[in-house]
Design an enzyme around this catalytic site. Structure first.
Site, PDB file in Angstrom:
ATOM      1  N   LYS A  34      24.092  48.840  36.946  1.00 50.21           N
ATOM      2  CA  LYS A  34      22.640  49.400  36.616  1.00 50.21           C
ATOM      3  C   LYS A  34      22.669  51.084  36.862  1.00 50.21           C
ATOM      4  CE  LYS A  34      20.400  48.080  40.738  1.00 50.21           C
ATOM      5  NZ  LYS A  34      19.352  47.622  41.466  1.00 50.21           N
ATOM      6  N   LEU A  37      28.391  54.632  37.987  1.00 50.56           N
ATOM      7  CA  LEU A  37      29.682  54.149  38.371  1.00 50.56           C
ATOM      8  C   LEU A  37      30.194  54.817  39.643  1.00 50.56           C
ATOM      9  CD1 LEU A  37      31.567  54.017  35.058  1.00 50.56           C
ATOM     10  CD2 LEU A  37      31.109  52.038  36.335  1.00 50.56           C
ATOM     11  N   GLY A 184      24.116  55.149  65.107  1.00 49.95           N
ATOM     12  CA  GLY A 184      25.326  54.700  64.579  1.00 49.95           C
ATOM     13  C   GLY A 184      26.071  55.493  63.768  1.00 49.95           C
ATOM     14  N   ILE A 186      25.955  56.433  60.527  1.00 51.93           N
ATOM     15  CA  ILE A 186      25.339  57.348  59.542  1.00 51.93           C
ATOM     16  C   ILE A 186      24.288  58.305  60.440  1.00 51.93           C
ATOM     17  CG2 ILE A 186      23.376  57.485  57.949  1.00 51.93           C
ATOM     18  CD1 ILE A 186      24.354  54.887  56.435  1.00 51.93           C
ATOM     19  N   ARG A 269      22.137  48.980  57.309  1.00 49.03           N
ATOM     20  CA  ARG A 269      21.989  48.797  55.884  1.00 49.03           C
ATOM     21  C   ARG A 269      21.908  47.232  55.811  1.00 49.03           C
ATOM     22  NH1 ARG A 269      23.108  53.190  52.617  1.00 49.03           N
ATOM     23  NH2 ARG A 269      23.495  51.899  50.894  1.00 49.03           N
ATOM     24  N   ASP A 308      29.670  45.322  50.933  1.00 50.34           N
ATOM     25  CA  ASP A 308      28.395  45.168  51.604  1.00 50.34           C
ATOM     26  C   ASP A 308      27.713  43.757  51.435  1.00 50.34           C
ATOM     27  OD1 ASP A 308      29.441  47.671  52.296  1.00 50.34           O
ATOM     28  OD2 ASP A 308      27.546  48.934  51.861  1.00 50.34           O
ATOM     29  N   ALA A 316      33.576  51.161  52.494  1.00 49.73           N
ATOM     30  CA  ALA A 316      34.053  51.482  51.297  1.00 49.73           C
ATOM     31  C   ALA A 316      35.520  50.580  51.010  1.00 49.73           C
ATOM     32  CB  ALA A 316      34.198  52.816  50.601  1.00 49.73           C
ATOM     33  N   HIS A 440      57.776  67.016  63.491  1.00 51.30           N
ATOM     34  CA  HIS A 440      57.511  68.032  64.392  1.00 51.30           C
ATOM     35  C   HIS A 440      57.413  69.397  63.835  1.00 51.30           C
ATOM     36  CE1 HIS A 440      56.811  70.347  67.952  1.00 51.30           C
ATOM     37  NE2 HIS A 440      57.491  71.125  67.534  1.00 51.30           N
TER      38      HIS A 440
END
Ligand code: NAI
Length: 462
Positions: A34, A37, A184, A186, A269, A308, A316, A440
């Site tokens: 909706k 993307l 947290g 965020i 969230r 989520d 993600a 190294h």
């Protein structure tokens, strides 16, 4: 009516990856989105925040250019132009979301723009059009949680200047003061960004430590760095109400207050399920999240929930992996996800990254454990980079020296953690890391050093 093998609701990193994987497997696939993307990750999350951080990093580097022998630059004049930064951010988002569209099209995924809602277990209504699919993957993501406290106007009727991470990313002017509710991921990433952009930031966190899920030794180091930038961190402080620009909280038994020209709400969230009409399906929920089993199946046959919206691990990269696993399961394979081996990164400068158990969790679970530490200050590449703050801490169980957890606070941490994730997936031992040749000079040399320390002694540290 259109018929598909698999319909996917949501075009974020869960949904679009699932769609590509399903189409590559020869399935007839559609994806319904909706908004834009790429979902929150590309549009209002990972990508835009890290774009802002990059500008902060550059301005800091310019300010230090004399130290690196670079002349001809007015280092003290270095500053960020917010409109230019926003323009760059928009261009990056456009390029990446365009790329997602291109990939979906190239793989033959039909994209519908609109809201999808369930008519029954295999039929969706999208803008009045019926779409039928034998399997449906719900990947509708999450939205910022609201704090269940009274929020009202302050003196002279001033409204509370509350914003979420979404609006914070759109600011074209830097607020003089910002109160961040929630320390947290965020809250802390934005505290760092806005403090570096010039705001006076106060973080109000309910728990005793910021970043409560991170190893405490690492958060203590991080908190020191943030305080050195002038960020005020108040822990053990539960916000009870907001009135205009004032945030009220209980701290050490008394009510205190902090004022902000902006108040950033970062208290978690919540899964996004509105409008899906899940009620018709009688889908089992887990609070506000859609309940799933380890194969990402919901309680209704043929319907999967990833990312989520299933509330398992709001990251993600988890969503993308869950998308691929759900598709494999639809294809008849029995794939599972192991949530104990999901890495995460927190993007500050220096960065934090981790996988597995914290020291506290490991002690609770295994009793005796071995811990190895190594400071970035003892690494050659970190010295070259001019960023020697931080440490690595590794945790192993003493019997087989199996790796239980790796926690890095230091430059390139988020890029380096993958080695430890793979090692844990392969059930590698500490010895297998110490006998693996690391190139190294690299910062990644801190990884075998920390395992040497856990087994006995680090090579380059006394
Ligand atoms: P979070 O759950 O990480 O942190 C919320 C914080 O708010 C907690 O520390 C909690 O104790 C605190 N809190 C709750 N109520 C409070 C109150 N009344 N007063 C004071 N403090 C209170 O949620 P956050 O930071 O909003 O992030 C949401 C999700 O997005 C997380 O799952 C996170 O993993 C993900 N995310 C991941 C990122 C990354 O991997 N780099 C970046 C941004 C978000």
């Amino acid at each position: 009516m259109k018929n598909y093998d698999i319909a996917i609701i949501g075009g974020g990193p869960g949904g679009y990856v699932a769609a590509i994987k399903a189409a590559q497997s020869g399935k007839k696939v559609c994806l319904i989105e909706k908004g834009e993307l790429g979902g929150v990750c590309l549009n209002q999350g990972c990508i835009p925040t890290k774009t802002l951080l990059k500008s902060v990093e550059i301005v800091n580097a310019v300010r230090r250019c004399g130290e690196f022998g670079v002349s001809g630059v007015e280092a003290s004049q270095a500053a960020i132009k917010m409109d230019k930064l926003q323009e760059r951010k928009r261009a990056i988002i456009k390029k990446l979301t365009g790329g997602v569209g291109f990939l979906l099209q190239g793989n033959g995924v039909k994209v519908y723009r609109g809201n999808a809602s369930f008519m029954n277990r295999d039929t969706l209504n999208v803008n009045g059009e019926e779409i039928k699919a034998a399997n449906i993957i719900i990947a509708t993501g999450s939205q910022p949680a609201e704090l269940p406290v009274p929020i009202g106007a302050g003196e002279k009727g001033k409204q509370a200047p509350i914003i979420t991470s979404t609006e914070a990313l759109e600011l074209t002017e830097i607020p003089k003061t910002m109160v961040i509710i929630g320390g947290g991921v965020i809250g802390i990433e934005f505290a760092y960004i806005f403090a570096q952009l010039g705001s006076k930031v106060t973080v109000v966190e309910m728990m005793e430590h910021i970043l409560p899920m991170v190893d405490e030794e690492i958060t203590d180091e991080t908190a020191k760095m943030l305080k050195a930038l002038g960020i005020e961190i108040i822990t053990g402080a539960k916000v009870s109400r907001i009135a205009g620009p004032s945030v009220y909280f209980e701290h050490a038994g008394t009510e205190k207050t902090a004022q902000g020209a902006k108040i950033l709400m970062a208290v978690g969230r919540v899964p996004h399920t509105e409008g899906l009409n899940l009620e018709t399906l009688g889908l089992k929920m887990n609070g506000r999240a859609i309940a799933v089993d380890e194969h990402l199946r919901t309680s209704v046959q043929g319907i999967y929930a990833i990312g989520d919206v299933n509330g398992m691990s709001m990251l993600a990269h988890t969503a993308s992996m869950e998308g691929m696993i759900a598709v494999e399961n639809i294809l008849g394979h029995a794939f599972r996800i192991d949530y104990n081996r999901i890495p995460w990164g927190i993007y500050l400068q220096p960065e934090l990254a981790s996988v597995g158990l914290t020291e506290k969790q490991a002690r609770e679970k295994y009793g005796k454990i071995k811990v190895g530490r190594f400071p970035l200050a003892a690494n050659g590449k970190a010295a070259i980079e001019g960023e020697t703050r931080g440490m690595i801490k590794v945790i192993i169980e003493p019997r087989y020296n199996e790796i239980l957890g790796v926690h890095i606070y230091g430059i390139h941490a988020t890029d380096m953690i993958s080695e430890s994730v793979l090692a844990m997936n392969l059930e590698a031992t500490a010895e297998e890391i110490t006998t693996t040749v690391h190139p190294h000079p690299t910062v990644a040399e801190i990884i075998p050093e920390a395992f040497h320390a856990a087994l006995g002694k680090a090579i380059h540290f006394l």
